[in-house]
Design an enzyme around this catalytic site. Structure first.
Site, short mmCIF file in Angstrom:
data_model
loop_
_atom_site.label_atom_id
_atom_site.label_comp_id
_atom_site.label_asym_id
_atom_site.label_seq_id
_atom_site.Cartn_x
_atom_site.Cartn_y
_atom_site.Cartn_z
N LYS A 113 -54.60 -13.90 -64.54
CA LYS A 113 -54.23 -12.48 -64.48
C LYS A 113 -52.82 -12.24 -65.06
CE LYS A 113 -57.83 -11.08 -61.71
NZ LYS A 113 -58.64 -12.30 -61.84
C1 LIG Z 1 -59.92 -12.69 -62.10
C2 LIG Z 1 -60.28 -14.12 -62.25
C3 LIG Z 1 -61.48 -14.51 -62.87
C4 LIG Z 1 -62.52 -13.52 -63.36
O1 LIG Z 1 -62.11 -12.80 -64.48
P1 LIG Z 1 -62.85 -11.41 -64.85
O2 LIG Z 1 -62.04 -10.86 -65.96
O3 LIG Z 1 -62.76 -10.58 -63.60
O4 LIG Z 1 -64.23 -11.74 -65.23
C5 LIG Z 1 -61.72 -15.87 -63.02
N1 LIG Z 1 -60.87 -16.79 -62.55
C6 LIG Z 1 -59.70 -16.46 -61.94
C7 LIG Z 1 -58.81 -17.53 -61.43
C8 LIG Z 1 -59.36 -15.11 -61.76
O5 LIG Z 1 -58.22 -14.79 -61.15
#
Ligand SMILES: *Cc1c(COP(=O)(O)O)cnc(C)c1O
Length: 499
Positions: A113
């Site tokens: 993120k």
């Molecule tokens: C948010 C997240 C995901 C999923 O990503 P999306 O864009 O919501 O599909 C996968 N792994 C981690 C560690 C995340 O924080």
């Protein structure tokens, strides 16, 4: 470039407006009305450049109402040595011949993120100036853990912004809680809710939709905004690292010019994999996009059958950031697949809202299958993947990345496709250390240790270094100790803003 709504393509705004609004007034999501093309010569040129130069180039194709100086400033404030533990920002790691990891977790919160939430605040403050509003932006976040901390880090001390994060008192891990309550910065506020994540999210939604409340905030010089993953300002920075990973493989002579690669993406809200699809549309040589889910496998079923159905039990898994039953960004993908037919999207989304399901026609399903391949991993399979990959290749994965690795193995078994493949690694193994330790050593041996103590166990056993942003956590001052009832969220916002 114009941005249109997926539910009404006659609505058209600039990129700055799309970033400020987040969501279109009709409930749709903003998407570019056409995708810029990147020639292979351009990709080869990018290969010679730094991550920041690659990012500035891709961003400039989409944010056409920003100057290149503004884009460079946003990029350099976000991707730098103070914020990321590696100079290459998003490095690739070679697991074996033809299989690579793209590591997106070297930022301040050790998860992917950060790639978008580091830059969003800068894009947002610039966008607000462009849309001629002279207000302090107040970011409200309800979080089950990861997003809250990443948003706090991103917005910390960004001029013209305040950020307020609500989390469920008993719904986040020990490390996640510590990360949030020790957050630095003069413009941040954190409170926990006596309730679950839905209570926190509903409280935030209520604040957003309360007209009187918003008017009062406006009169006091504030304006609410959101940092959630449907904001275009979070999506566009994610396109960058797909180009960057490809450029790195070119540089290392791992692939030949124009050679196609697969990407495997551990998926929840469909934001990360959507960015990969957009990179493909723009001309990045991509063969298959492999959509990996955990036991909340709505997307696997949808891609295999053409029926989206969220009416099922919500499961708590070892990869909690993918525990999602409504993948919001799928709407953007479908919009493109069906040739920008916003009427049809509106119908499907209404059905999803009313009955929790919708079905696409066979032709559309076939079109999707040409682009995506999908499967899911159970928690047991996920943990086995962690252990096996550590033992065989001395590479330690977190649970989300392990879901992707397991699904990739299933893909190869079923298709025999030997196209070179990049597995997107979305979190540091230290971030989800409880599950990782249990995968490696079983549930019993370390069961009395706290998550915090497990950091050093993992580091020692696997001969790795604990990311400093995690190891310093227990030395930081706890700044926030606000436990509130869910009815008190509006008051808490006033208190945080000192009004
Ligand atoms: C948010 C997240 C995901 C999923 O990503 P999306 O864009 O919501 O599909 C996968 N792994 C981690 C560690 C995340 O924080």
């Amino acid at each position: 470039m114009e941005y249109i709504s997926t539910r009404d393509k006659s609505i058209s705004v600039t990129s700055a407006e799309a970033i400020v609004c987040g969501l279109s007034a009709d409930g749709g999501l903003f998407v570019p009305n056409e995708f810029p093309k990147v020639s292979f010569e351009k990709i080869e040129e990018m290969a010679k450049k730094s991550y920041n130069q690659r990012a500035a180039y891709i961003l400039s194709l989409f944010l056409t109402d920003f100057t290149i100086d503004e884009i460079n400033e946003c990029v350099d404030k976000s991707y730098n040595k103070q914020k990321f533990e590696t100079e290459s920002i998003a490095p690739t790691y070679k697991l074996s011949n033809g299989v690579y990891f793209l590591e997106l977790w070297h930022g301040p919160t050790c998860a992917f993120k950060d790639m978008a939430l580091q830059i969003l605040p800068h894009l947002l403050t610039k966008s607000i100036k462009k849309t001629a509003q002279n207000k302090t932006v107040v970011i409200l976040v309800a979080t089950s853990g990861d997003t809250g901390k990443a948003a706090l880090e991103g917005f910390c001390d960004v001029e013209g912004t305040k950020i307020i994060v609500f989390y469920p008192e008993n719904g986040v891990s020990e490390i996640q809680k510590l990360q949030m309550v020790t957050q630095k910065g003069d413009n941040v506020f954190v409170a926990s809710i006596n309730g679950n994540f839905d209570d926190a999210q509903n409280g935030v939604k209520k604040i957003f939709t309360d007209d009187d409340y918003n008017k009062n905030l406006n009169d006091k010089g504030f304006m609410l905004s959101s940092a959630n993953s449907i904001n275009w300002g979070r999506l566009v920075p994610q396109i960058v690292y797909y180009f960057s990973a490809y450029a790195d493989l070119l540089n290392n002579n791992e692939i030949s010019p124009s050679e196609k690669v697969n990407f495997v993406v551990p998926t929840g809200n469909f934001g990360n994999i959507l960015a990969a699809y957009y990179a493909k549309l723009m001309g990045l040589p991509i063969n298959k996009l492999i959509c990996a889910s955990n036991e909340n496998n709505v997307l696997t079923d949808f891609i295999k059958t053409g029926s989206y159905n969220k009416n099922r039990d919500f499961k708590l898994t070892a990869s909690p950031s993918m525990d999602i039953l409504i993948s919001s960004n799928l709407e953007r993908f479908l919009f493109d697949i069906i040739g920008n037919d916003s009427m049809r999207i509106k119908e499907w989304m209404k059905e999803l809202n009313d009955s929790g399901k919708y079905k696409i026609h066979d032709l559309t399903k076939q079109k999707i299958k040409d682009i995506l391949w999908a499967d899911f991993a159970t928690d047991i399979e996920t943990k086995n993947a962690i252990k096996e990959t550590e033992e065989k290749s001395s590479y330690l994965m977190d649970t989300h990345t392990a879901v992707a690795k397991n699904v990739y193995d299933k893909y190869v078994l079923e298709t025999n496709d030997n196209t070179k493949t990049i597995i997107v690694s979305t979190a540091s193994p230290f971030k989800f250390n409880k599950s990782v330790v249990s995968a490696l050593f079983g549930d019993d041996e370390y069961k009395n240790l706290s998550e915090f103590e497990l950091l050093s166990v993992l580091a020692e056993k696997c001969n790795m270094k604990v990311p400093s942003s995690l190891s310093e956590l227990n030395e930081l001052e706890v700044r926030f100790n606000n436990l509130i009832e869910k009815e008190q969220m509006q008051d808490a916002v006033y208190k945080a803003l000192k009004i």
